[in-house]
Design a protein around this motif. Structure first.
Motif, short mmCIF file in Angstrom:
data_model
loop_
_atom_site.label_atom_id
_atom_site.label_comp_id
_atom_site.label_asym_id
_atom_site.label_seq_id
_atom_site.Cartn_x
_atom_site.Cartn_y
_atom_site.Cartn_z
N GLU A 15 0.68 -1.13 0.10
CA GLU A 15 -0.18 0.03 -0.15
C GLU A 15 0.87 1.18 -0.12
OE1 GLU A 15 -1.01 0.10 4.56
OE2 GLU A 15 -1.93 -1.50 3.51
N LYS A 16 0.31 2.33 -0.45
CA LYS A 16 0.94 3.62 -0.29
C LYS A 16 1.37 3.95 1.08
CE LYS A 16 0.64 8.41 -1.74
NZ LYS A 16 0.00 9.48 -1.96
N ALA A 17 2.47 4.24 1.51
CA ALA A 17 3.07 4.65 2.62
C ALA A 17 2.22 5.89 3.35
CB ALA A 17 4.46 5.17 2.59
N HIS A 72 7.13 8.72 -4.85
CA HIS A 72 5.82 7.80 -4.27
C HIS A 72 6.24 6.65 -3.67
CE1 HIS A 72 1.62 6.31 -4.93
NE2 HIS A 72 2.17 5.06 -5.12
N PHE A 73 6.06 6.45 -2.51
CA PHE A 73 6.47 5.05 -1.58
C PHE A 73 5.41 4.19 -1.36
CE2 PHE A 73 10.47 7.64 -0.54
CZ PHE A 73 11.18 6.47 -0.13
N LEU A 74 5.83 2.71 -1.56
CA LEU A 74 4.81 1.67 -1.42
C LEU A 74 5.48 0.94 -0.25
CD1 LEU A 74 3.81 0.33 -4.75
CD2 LEU A 74 2.52 1.85 -3.30
N VAL A 75 4.74 0.40 0.83
CA VAL A 75 5.33 -0.39 1.91
C VAL A 75 4.56 -1.79 1.90
CG1 VAL A 75 6.08 1.53 3.38
CG2 VAL A 75 3.64 0.28 3.42
N ASN A 81 3.45 -5.02 10.38
CA ASN A 81 5.00 -5.09 10.41
C ASN A 81 5.18 -4.72 8.89
OD1 ASN A 81 5.22 -5.40 13.08
ND2 ASN A 81 5.21 -7.62 12.97
N ILE A 82 5.91 -3.66 8.84
CA ILE A 82 6.48 -3.30 7.37
C ILE A 82 7.83 -4.20 7.06
CG2 ILE A 82 8.00 -1.76 6.17
CD1 ILE A 82 6.63 0.46 7.62
N VAL A 83 7.57 -5.05 5.97
CA VAL A 83 8.67 -6.04 5.66
C VAL A 83 8.90 -5.88 4.19
CG1 VAL A 83 7.58 -7.95 7.05
CG2 VAL A 83 6.81 -7.70 4.72
N GLY A 84 8.76 -4.54 3.77
CA GLY A 84 9.48 -4.01 2.65
C GLY A 84 9.05 -2.80 2.17
N THR A 85 10.04 -2.05 1.29
CA THR A 85 9.52 -0.78 0.92
C THR A 85 10.03 -0.81 -0.56
OG1 THR A 85 11.72 -0.10 1.47
CG2 THR A 85 9.87 0.31 3.15
N ILE A 86 9.57 -0.01 -1.32
CA ILE A 86 9.88 0.53 -2.79
C ILE A 86 9.47 1.83 -3.06
CG2 ILE A 86 7.86 -0.48 -3.86
CD1 ILE A 86 9.63 -1.52 -6.26
N ALA A 87 10.19 2.57 -3.80
CA ALA A 87 9.79 3.96 -4.06
C ALA A 87 10.04 4.39 -5.82
CB ALA A 87 10.71 4.82 -3.44
N LEU A 123 8.85 -11.43 -2.58
CA LEU A 123 8.26 -10.29 -2.14
C LEU A 123 8.63 -8.95 -2.86
CD1 LEU A 123 6.48 -8.52 -0.36
CD2 LEU A 123 8.33 -8.70 1.57
N GLY A 124 10.14 -9.06 -3.17
CA GLY A 124 10.65 -7.91 -4.16
C GLY A 124 9.87 -7.89 -5.46
N ASN A 125 9.86 -9.11 -5.92
CA ASN A 125 8.95 -8.98 -7.52
C ASN A 125 7.68 -8.62 -7.31
OD1 ASN A 125 11.13 -10.07 -9.05
ND2 ASN A 125 10.56 -11.91 -8.59
N LEU A 126 6.88 -9.06 -6.21
CA LEU A 126 5.51 -8.41 -5.98
C LEU A 126 5.70 -6.90 -5.88
CD1 LEU A 126 3.02 -9.96 -5.52
CD2 LEU A 126 3.32 -9.62 -3.23
N MET A 127 6.56 -6.36 -5.04
CA MET A 127 6.62 -4.90 -4.82
C MET A 127 7.03 -4.26 -6.14
SD MET A 127 8.32 -4.24 -0.86
CE MET A 127 10.03 -4.62 -1.54
N ILE A 128 7.80 -4.87 -6.92
CA ILE A 128 8.16 -4.25 -8.38
C ILE A 128 6.71 -4.14 -9.17
CG2 ILE A 128 9.41 -4.41 -10.58
CD1 ILE A 128 11.81 -5.53 -8.93
N GLU A 129 6.13 -5.21 -9.25
CA GLU A 129 4.87 -5.37 -10.00
C GLU A 129 3.95 -4.18 -9.54
OE1 GLU A 129 3.24 -9.25 -9.81
OE2 GLU A 129 4.87 -9.95 -10.45
N ALA A 130 3.93 -3.94 -8.26
CA ALA A 130 3.08 -2.84 -7.44
C ALA A 130 3.35 -1.49 -8.22
CB ALA A 130 2.88 -3.02 -6.12
N ILE A 131 4.67 -1.13 -7.97
CA ILE A 131 5.24 0.03 -8.47
C ILE A 131 5.04 0.23 -9.89
CG2 ILE A 131 7.54 -0.24 -8.71
CD1 ILE A 131 6.40 2.50 -6.55
#
Length: 184
Positions: A15-17, A72-75, A81-87, A123-131
């Motif tokens: 989700e958006k931070a 734009h930051f996603l967590v 608990n925060i387990v990942g971030t991407i911006a 999880l990293g790939n999931l965050m990349i897809e989201a961003i």
């Protein structure tokens, strides 16, 4: 905060931070940067570590408090608990200079951190897809990413292939900087 090494990606929310997350995100950045410096055997570069922690804190604060920011930051959260971030944000100086200006006006993906207990589980790939999904809603058709960390370079090379630009010995002899240009 306790973490379990088991992960069910269906239980992770990306989700958006939010401003309410800022302190937890800053703590997460510090944890991740310390881990990154240890794993990349650059632990002795204390001033750079301090600068990186400070810069990431400024980036998240800007993203959360400045209405016209390009950041734009996603967590990624698991059980709160925060387990990942991407911006996504403006391409940094290393990308602009290293690409000879070819990435001017592009967004870059950065601050891609996955808690050590959850690395290598998708999880990293999931965050990349989201961003990337968010970028498409912003009519972004290409982006850049870069890294001077050897372990991250292996990850990005595996995912994106050889870097578009290689800055040989950029940080020191044998310490290259790599830049990837990615089309959506």
């Amino acid at each position: 905060m306790t973490y379990s090494s088991k992960i069910n990606l269906a239980q992770v929310t990306i989700e958006k931070a939010l401003l309410a997350d800022e302190a937890q995100i800053c703590n997460f950045f510090e944890l991740m940067l310390i881990d990154t410096f240890k794993k990349n055997d650059i632990w002795d570069m204390e001033e750079l570590l301090k600068d990186e922690i400070e810069e990431k804190g400024m980036f998240i604060h800007e993203a959360l408090t400045e209405p016209n920011t390009q950041r734009h930051f996603l967590v990624a959260k698991l059980e709160g608990n925060i387990v990942g971030t991407i911006a996504a944000g403006p391409a940094n100086k290393d990308i602009l200079e290293g690409s000879g200006g070819a990435c001017d006006g592009w967004l870059e993906i950065g601050t891609v951190f996955v808690h050590p207990d959850y690395q290598g589980k998708g999880l990293g790939n999931l965050m990349i897809e989201a961003i990337e999904t968010w970028m498409k809603t912003q009519s972004v058709s290409q982006y850049s990413l870069d890294s001077g960390y050897k372990l991250a370079q292996k990850t990005w090379t595996k995912k994106y292939g050889e870097p578009t630009y290689l800055l040989k010995d950029h940080w020191a002899e044998g310490a290259d900087h790599m830049i990837w240009c990615v089309k959506l």
